[in-house]
Motif scaffolding. Structure first.
Motif, PDB file in Angstrom:
ATOM      1  N   GLN A 107       0.832  -1.210   0.000  1.00  0.00           N
ATOM      2  CA  GLN A 107       0.000   0.000   0.000  1.00  0.00           C
ATOM      3  C   GLN A 107       0.868   1.263   0.000  1.00  0.00           C
ATOM      4  O   GLN A 107       0.606   2.208  -0.737  1.00  0.00           O
ATOM      5  CB  GLN A 107      -0.914   0.018   1.230  1.00  0.00           C
ATOM      6  CG  GLN A 107      -2.080  -0.962   1.142  1.00  0.00           C
ATOM      7  CD  GLN A 107      -2.924  -0.972   2.399  1.00  0.00           C
ATOM      8  OE1 GLN A 107      -2.400  -0.853   3.504  1.00  0.00           O
ATOM      9  NE2 GLN A 107      -4.236  -1.121   2.236  1.00  0.00           N
ATOM     10  N   LEU A 108       1.906   1.247   0.854  1.00  0.00           N
ATOM     11  CA  LEU A 108       2.762   2.429   0.961  1.00  0.00           C
ATOM     12  C   LEU A 108       3.481   2.703  -0.366  1.00  0.00           C
ATOM     13  O   LEU A 108       3.527   3.847  -0.829  1.00  0.00           O
ATOM     14  CB  LEU A 108       3.783   2.257   2.103  1.00  0.00           C
ATOM     15  CG  LEU A 108       4.745   3.438   2.279  1.00  0.00           C
ATOM     16  CD1 LEU A 108       3.992   4.729   2.579  1.00  0.00           C
ATOM     17  CD2 LEU A 108       5.756   3.156   3.389  1.00  0.00           C
ATOM     18  N   MET A 109       3.975   1.641  -0.959  1.00  0.00           N
ATOM     19  CA  MET A 109       4.675   1.799  -2.228  1.00  0.00           C
ATOM     20  C   MET A 109       3.726   2.400  -3.278  1.00  0.00           C
ATOM     21  O   MET A 109       4.073   3.333  -3.994  1.00  0.00           O
ATOM     22  CB  MET A 109       5.172   0.425  -2.673  1.00  0.00           C
ATOM     23  CG  MET A 109       6.062   0.437  -3.872  1.00  0.00           C
ATOM     24  SD  MET A 109       6.328  -1.280  -4.403  1.00  0.00           S
ATOM     25  CE  MET A 109       4.871  -1.578  -5.377  1.00  0.00           C
ATOM     26  N   ARG A 110       2.504   1.866  -3.285  1.00  0.00           N
ATOM     27  CA  ARG A 110       1.529   2.340  -4.278  1.00  0.00           C
ATOM     28  C   ARG A 110       1.050   3.758  -3.960  1.00  0.00           C
ATOM     29  O   ARG A 110       0.821   4.562  -4.872  1.00  0.00           O
ATOM     30  CB  ARG A 110       0.344   1.378  -4.345  1.00  0.00           C
ATOM     31  CG  ARG A 110       0.733   0.074  -5.027  1.00  0.00           C
ATOM     32  CD  ARG A 110      -0.418  -0.914  -5.105  1.00  0.00           C
ATOM     33  NE  ARG A 110      -0.079  -2.012  -6.007  1.00  0.00           N
ATOM     34  CZ  ARG A 110      -0.839  -3.073  -6.221  1.00  0.00           C
ATOM     35  NH1 ARG A 110      -1.991  -3.210  -5.584  1.00  0.00           N
ATOM     36  NH2 ARG A 110      -0.464  -4.015  -7.072  1.00  0.00           N
ATOM     37  N   LEU A 111       0.922   4.047  -2.668  1.00  0.00           N
ATOM     38  CA  LEU A 111       0.479   5.390  -2.267  1.00  0.00           C
ATOM     39  C   LEU A 111       1.484   6.443  -2.738  1.00  0.00           C
ATOM     40  O   LEU A 111       1.098   7.481  -3.280  1.00  0.00           O
ATOM     41  CB  LEU A 111       0.305   5.447  -0.740  1.00  0.00           C
ATOM     42  CG  LEU A 111      -0.094   6.817  -0.171  1.00  0.00           C
ATOM     43  CD1 LEU A 111      -1.489   7.231  -0.654  1.00  0.00           C
ATOM     44  CD2 LEU A 111      -0.062   6.818   1.362  1.00  0.00           C
ATOM     45  N   LYS A 112       2.762   6.155  -2.510  1.00  0.00           N
ATOM     46  CA  LYS A 112       3.799   7.103  -2.937  1.00  0.00           C
ATOM     47  C   LYS A 112       3.696   7.401  -4.426  1.00  0.00           C
ATOM     48  O   LYS A 112       3.795   8.548  -4.858  1.00  0.00           O
ATOM     49  CB  LYS A 112       5.191   6.528  -2.638  1.00  0.00           C
ATOM     50  CG  LYS A 112       5.570   6.558  -1.161  1.00  0.00           C
ATOM     51  CD  LYS A 112       6.944   5.946  -0.972  1.00  0.00           C
ATOM     52  CE  LYS A 112       7.376   6.011   0.486  1.00  0.00           C
ATOM     53  NZ  LYS A 112       8.612   5.227   0.702  1.00  0.00           N
ATOM     54  N   LYS A 113       3.460   6.337  -5.188  1.00  0.00           N
ATOM     55  CA  LYS A 113       3.382   6.500  -6.643  1.00  0.00           C
ATOM     56  C   LYS A 113       2.160   7.324  -7.053  1.00  0.00           C
ATOM     57  O   LYS A 113       2.242   8.185  -7.928  1.00  0.00           O
ATOM     58  CB  LYS A 113       3.330   5.123  -7.323  1.00  0.00           C
ATOM     59  CG  LYS A 113       4.728   4.575  -7.598  1.00  0.00           C
ATOM     60  CD  LYS A 113       4.680   3.142  -8.065  1.00  0.00           C
ATOM     61  CE  LYS A 113       4.289   2.999  -9.538  1.00  0.00           C
ATOM     62  NZ  LYS A 113       4.349   1.562  -9.933  1.00  0.00           N
ATOM     63  N   ILE A 114       1.046   7.053  -6.383  1.00  0.00           N
ATOM     64  CA  ILE A 114      -0.187   7.731  -6.798  1.00  0.00           C
ATOM     65  C   ILE A 114      -0.128   9.214  -6.401  1.00  0.00           C
ATOM     66  O   ILE A 114      -0.615  10.085  -7.123  1.00  0.00           O
ATOM     67  CB  ILE A 114      -1.456   7.018  -6.239  1.00  0.00           C
ATOM     68  CG1 ILE A 114      -2.631   7.184  -7.192  1.00  0.00           C
ATOM     69  CG2 ILE A 114      -1.881   7.510  -4.877  1.00  0.00           C
ATOM     70  CD1 ILE A 114      -2.551   6.323  -8.396  1.00  0.00           C
ATOM     71  N   VAL A 115       0.488   9.488  -5.262  1.00  0.00           N
ATOM     72  CA  VAL A 115       0.619  10.880  -4.820  1.00  0.00           C
ATOM     73  C   VAL A 115       1.491  11.651  -5.811  1.00  0.00           C
ATOM     74  O   VAL A 115       1.164  12.773  -6.206  1.00  0.00           O
ATOM     75  CB  VAL A 115       1.177  10.946  -3.375  1.00  0.00           C
ATOM     76  CG1 VAL A 115       1.577  12.363  -3.020  1.00  0.00           C
ATOM     77  CG2 VAL A 115       0.144  10.425  -2.386  1.00  0.00           C
TER      78      VAL A 115
END
Lengths: 432, 142
Positions: free
Chosen positions: A19-27
């Motif tokens: 989730q964190l990895m994906r959150l960083k990317k989406i932000v």
């Protein structure tokens, strides 16, 4: 039975890393591609590099339906239109709908989460699924359609309405899975009872129902009258459409597909994040969407989340059935209705300060809407015909604005209840 | 020309009584009335002795109220009297939107209130057709 065991049953620590990895990317994606987000982030003094843990999500601004409306139609998209392969839209309060766009990969993701949803309930490649959600701009029909094809089920794309034909094909094609709104399921049951058919003619085993609020009581009624198992599904077009969360056969809350949607429960007044077990407003951040990601989208839906492990083996958190709304939106016959839409119509017709009351009821399993409008002296015609014309005019404008028909009742000035603060605009008599 | 008071009333109990109370409390006398109704609402039409005052007090009491110009015609108070008058209106191509009887009478004549399109113009046509049309001052005090 799982569609994607790897993700659905992922160890929670591992899931959080993902989730964190994906959150960083989406932000990063929204910050660099959508002026609206960049401006909002900058106002709060945050930038993508500040997201170092999942808790840092709280530093990010909320996104509301109004923001989407302000950026109508394509202002929130992160890709050029050449990358968008589909748009859907939901009804808006002022006539302008909320538009959402999907890239090819988004359509793929959507089919994935719906394949999980359908598998959660028991659909397999051997199922015959009848989709009686509306097809078109509404996400219900096409969303589930793609998920069902992904699973490999035989899809009957019926769309909504045409009830007798629905039942005929249900019998002739041996439909065993039904997808529609819960109120339509009850309407089907009622029609079936009237037709005096032998229930054994139908092979229907279970149904997935969503797109409007419904209660446990209604579930029991559907299960009893249609003799099926009724599964609750959740979604909203702003997040992806159906496929955000689904009940498993345990029917104790809806699993949120957390590797794609990061959920929060917040206090709707203060905006503070609330812990598991507390009731509040559901907020979603999409983790994998490309065309139209949302950051901390406020759904206005009230629910409770739990992290407790589920007997089905899925590790994703569960949300309770939606318990209400934080705004005055109502879902009537599957259509989103805001009292302000009615106000806009009355203002257009010439009321300076319209007073009105929406009375929603459920008569025989179908939602009904009556709108009482106070007649002012300026609108008063001495002729009955004039008053009937006025009613007709309001009715037809309401029809085209809301997309549902309503009974219009003119009432005397000052006869509707007045309150100190916010006027009471809605009486919902439906026992959901 | 007669000033008629028209009110919007919901079809629910006590509304008509309420109107009459308001008028009575303000010493306004009802001279003629008609109530047209549909399933949900009705329109009450009144001729009173003091139309301006009636309009004001009803407005103060939050009624949807309006003033409409109507005509008061004399009709022979005998069998066929009204029929004869209506025939003459017909010949004069005056279309009656609604009509009701007045409570009081003058000598042997009955009075009928009619609502027509363009009452200002109609009044001359009607008079030319030999029908007596009364002025407001006279009617209010009958």
């Amino acid at each position: 039975m799982y569609w994607n065991e790897h993700f659905e049953c992922m160890n929670r620590e591992e899931l959080k890393e993902l989730q964190l990895m994906r959150l960083k990317k989406i932000v990063e994606r929204v910050f660099f591609n959508v002026p609206f987000y960049r401006k909002k982030f900058q106002e709060l003094g945050v930038e993508p590099a500040d997201i170092k843990s999942l808790d840092d999500l709280r530093k990010l601004p909320f996104t509301t339906k109004q923001d989407l409306r302000d950026n109508y139609p394509f202002g929130m998209f992160t890709v050029p239109m050449s990358e968008i392969v589909r748009v859907h839209a939901s009804s808006g309060t002022t006539g302008k709908p909320t538009v959402v766009g999907y890239t090819r990969e988004d359509i793929n993701t959507w089919a994935e989460v719906l394949a999980r949803t359908l598998t959660c309930g028991g659909t397999t490649k051997n199922s015959v699924i009848q989709i009686a959600y509306g097809y078109g701009l509404f996400t219900g029909g096409l969303g589930i359609h793609y998920g069902a094809e992904r699973v490999g089920a035989s899809v009957i794309p019926m769309s909504a309405g045409n009830t007798k034909r629905q039942l005929m094909l249900m019998k002739d094609f041996g439909t065993n899975v039904l997808a529609c709104t819960p109120s339509y399921a009850l309407y089907l049951a009622e029609t079936l009872e009237k037709m005096d058919w032998d229930r054994d003619k139908l092979k229907l085993k279970y149904g997935i129902f969503g797109a409007e609020p419904w209660s446990e009581r209604m579930r029991q009624e559907i299960e009893k009258r249609l003799q099926i198992s009724a599964i609750d599904i959740y979604g909203l077009s702003e997040v992806i459409g159906p496929g955000v969360a689904s009940e498993c056969q345990g029917k104790k809350g809806l699993h949120i597909f957390e590797d794609h949607f990061l959920p929060e429960i917040i206090d709707p007044v203060t905006g503070e994040s609330l812990p598991f077990g507390e009731k509040g407003e559901l907020v979603f951040t999409t983790l994998t969407k490309e065309g139209f990601p949302v950051i901390r989208y406020r759904t206005r839906d009230i629910s409770i989340m739990t992290e407790e492990p589920c007997s089905c083996g899925r590790t994703h958190v569960r949300m309770s059935k939606v318990m209400g709304r934080t705004d005055d939106m109502m879902v009537i016959r599957g259509v989103n209705v805001f009292p302000t839409q009615v106000e806009a119509v009355l203002l257009e017709i010439g009321e300076i300060e319209p007073h009105y009351l929406l009375i929603v009821d459920r008569i025989g399993n179908l939602d009904s809407l009556e709108i009482q409008v106070e007649l002012s002296s300026s609108m008063f015609s001495d002729k009955i015909k004039g008053l009937e014309d006025l009613e007709r005019k309001i009715r037809s404008r309401i029809d085209s604005t809301l997309g549902i028909s309503a009974k219009i009742k003119l009432v005397e000035p000052h006869s509707l209840p007045r309150s100190e603060g916010k006027a009471q605009r809605v009486i919902d008599r439906r026992k959901i | 020309m007669i000033k008629q008071i028209s009110l919007f009333l919901e079809n629910k109990e006590g509304r008509l009584a309420r109107v009459c109370h308001v008028l009575g409390d303000n010493k306004i006398n009802i001279r003629a009335l008609s109530l047209a109704d549909t399933t949900d609402f009705g329109v009450l039409r009144l001729i009173v002795n003091e139309p301006e005052k009636a309009y004001e007090v009803l407005k103060e009491n939050k009624f949807a109220v309006s003033v409409t110009d109507v005509l008061a015609m004399e009709v022979s108070d005998s069998p066929g009297g009204l029929a004869g008058t209506l025939e003459r209106l017909d010949e004069a191509e005056i279309n009656v939107e609604y009509m009701y009887a007045f409570l009081g009478t003058t000598a042997e004549q009955a009075l009928v209130i009619i609502c027509v399109e363009n009452p200002q113009e109609a009044i001359h046509v009607i008079r030319k057709a030999g029908i007596k049309v009364l002025e407001g001052d006279k009617v209010y005090s009958l």
